[in-house]
Design an enzyme around this catalytic site. Structure first.
Site, mmCIF file in Angstrom:
data_model
loop_
_atom_site.group_PDB
_atom_site.id
_atom_site.type_symbol
_atom_site.label_atom_id
_atom_site.label_comp_id
_atom_site.label_asym_id
_atom_site.label_seq_id
_atom_site.Cartn_x
_atom_site.Cartn_y
_atom_site.Cartn_z
ATOM 1 N N HIS A 7 -68.258 -77.714 -37.164
ATOM 2 C CA HIS A 7 -68.942 -77.404 -35.907
ATOM 3 C C HIS A 7 -69.083 -75.899 -35.727
ATOM 4 C CE1 HIS A 7 -64.623 -77.498 -34.635
ATOM 5 N NE2 HIS A 7 -64.964 -76.471 -33.881
ATOM 6 N N HIS A 79 -66.730 -69.358 -32.533
ATOM 7 C CA HIS A 79 -66.196 -69.547 -33.887
ATOM 8 C C HIS A 79 -67.014 -70.574 -34.657
ATOM 9 C CE1 HIS A 79 -63.815 -72.679 -31.637
ATOM 10 N NE2 HIS A 79 -63.975 -73.388 -32.737
ATOM 11 N N GLU A 130 -62.316 -71.304 -37.857
ATOM 12 C CA GLU A 130 -61.365 -72.399 -37.696
ATOM 13 C C GLU A 130 -61.440 -73.236 -38.974
ATOM 14 O OE1 GLU A 130 -62.451 -75.148 -34.556
ATOM 15 O OE2 GLU A 130 -60.443 -76.029 -34.508
HETATM 16 CO CO CO Z 1 -63.476 -75.442 -32.906
#
Ligand code: CO
Length: 134
Positions: A7, A79, A130
């Protein structure tokens, strides 16, 4: 080592307005908002055919998003999340290469119920990364 883009997370100052933009203007499939107090965020998931967008809004006074929105009051990309097969092996490899893992270096359970870690943006082109165990 990294696999699919899981994502892209976008910090937003107004979650309802951001949800409406994605649902009504962009015509995307948008979830209800979900509070995640352990991460200091409220999240709306936008499902796209090949990945997800997460709309993040601060939750609580100590939310890590408050500083980001202070610097980016209109919101912005916060992020990107890449999948890895084995998060502990990924962490050890990254540390061995001198990359900085944020926090205590131990994975936490992320927004999708899977272990995640964050990497210092200064080590990766100014972008917070991440890693999520797929
Ligand atoms: Co995230």
């Amino acid at each position: 080592m990294i696999g699919r883009l899981n994502h892209v997370a976008i910090a937003v100052p107004d979650l309802a307005a951001a949800s409406r933009s994605y649902a009504e203007v962009l015509g995307a499939q948008v979830s209800a908002s979900q509070a995640m107090p352990e991460h200091g965020v409220t999240v709306v998931f936008v499902t796209l055919p090949n990945t997800k967008i997460e709309l993040l809004h601060p939750l609580g006074p100590d939310s890590p998003l408050r500083g980001f929105l202070g610097k980016n009051p209109a919101g912005g990309i916060h992020h990107v999340c890449y999948e890895v097969a084995d998060i502990l092996a990924a962490r050890d490899r990254l540390k061995g290469q001198g990359a900085r893992v944020l926090g205590d270096g131990e994975p936490k359970i992320g927004a999708h119920g899977k272990p995640v870690l964050f990497l210092h943006p200064k080590d990766f082109c100014g972008t917070l990364i991440e890693l999520e165990q797929a």
